[in-house]
Design an enzyme around this catalytic site. Sequence first.
Site, mmCIF file in Angstrom:
data_model
loop_
_atom_site.group_PDB
_atom_site.id
_atom_site.type_symbol
_atom_site.label_atom_id
_atom_site.label_comp_id
_atom_site.label_asym_id
_atom_site.label_seq_id
_atom_site.Cartn_x
_atom_site.Cartn_y
_atom_site.Cartn_z
ATOM 1 C CD GLU A 38 -1.163 0.613 3.726
ATOM 2 O OE1 GLU A 38 -1.481 1.697 3.724
ATOM 3 O OE2 GLU A 38 -1.552 -0.089 4.565
ATOM 4 C CE LYS A 172 -4.133 1.878 10.887
ATOM 5 N NZ LYS A 172 -4.574 0.839 9.800
#
Length: 316
Positions: A38, A172
Amino acid sequence: MPQNPSAPLSQETGRGPFVLSEEVREALDERRPVVALESTIITHGLPRPRNLRVAQELEEIVRKAGAVPATVAVLDGRAHVGLDGGELERVAGDPDVRKLGHRDLAPALALGASGATTVSATAFLAARAGLSVFATGGLGGVHREWTRTQDESADLRLLAGTRITVVCAGVKSILDVPATLQRLETLGVGVLGYGTEHFPGFYLSSSGERVDWTVRTPEDVAEVMRARERLGGPPAALIVANPVPEEEQLDPGVHDRVLAGALGACRDRGITGQAVTPFLLEHLMRETGGASLEANLAAVRGNVRLAARIAAAAAR
């Protein structure tokens, strides 16, 4: 094993909205391993000029492990899978490069915009190009206080409909990890713990939540990928949850204390929606003196290295 036999290869180099770099196109033609990367970590995750050095480092990690890196981004309305040196420098250096999720791709292509791709956009474009392995840091997921805010990352639904193997350090740690794992189960997204029986906690080696399946080698992951291809069925991602090494994780006590303060500050300031994640991550980085960022980078490096080994095993 082919890169992604269920995805149509789009290899236009001069026209159309989709561009494969020459290096990536040749690797796909020759059935050599390719790893998608990414680009938002370059544009929105690191300060300049360190972001370019890290981007180059991650691509070099892939090459040293015997695979070809394919950093994904949108430039001037064209989706690129694989960037040359100049394009990588442009993404890292241009402050006007936008952050693009999957839903932003069509407007960006239609309006000639440039942007870095998030997990959802990268996974989508990589799979469309025929890649089967993607490395990132941590996934998005279900946010805390979901019952009140209904806030959930677009990553989850996109991965539920995209056949690609994603190597990550879990989700996360600012998110609701148990709820995210439940959501992944509901959506039919497979989860493997790499060398661990516990789901990683992004900055931390363990979130405390168990995984149903543990694999020990890249060859194990490649066998799971092959079995999924033989079974067929609905397209969905396979998550390989790779923990950051304990010696490189953020101190758990510091993490918990700082995160609690960040969540309180978020509530006090009335921060909601898409502003929550960047606020919390910035708070963590500031209050840990940059230690959270270093733990993040350690996780990303390990994920990229493992993804390249998995891609190589799958290509054999």
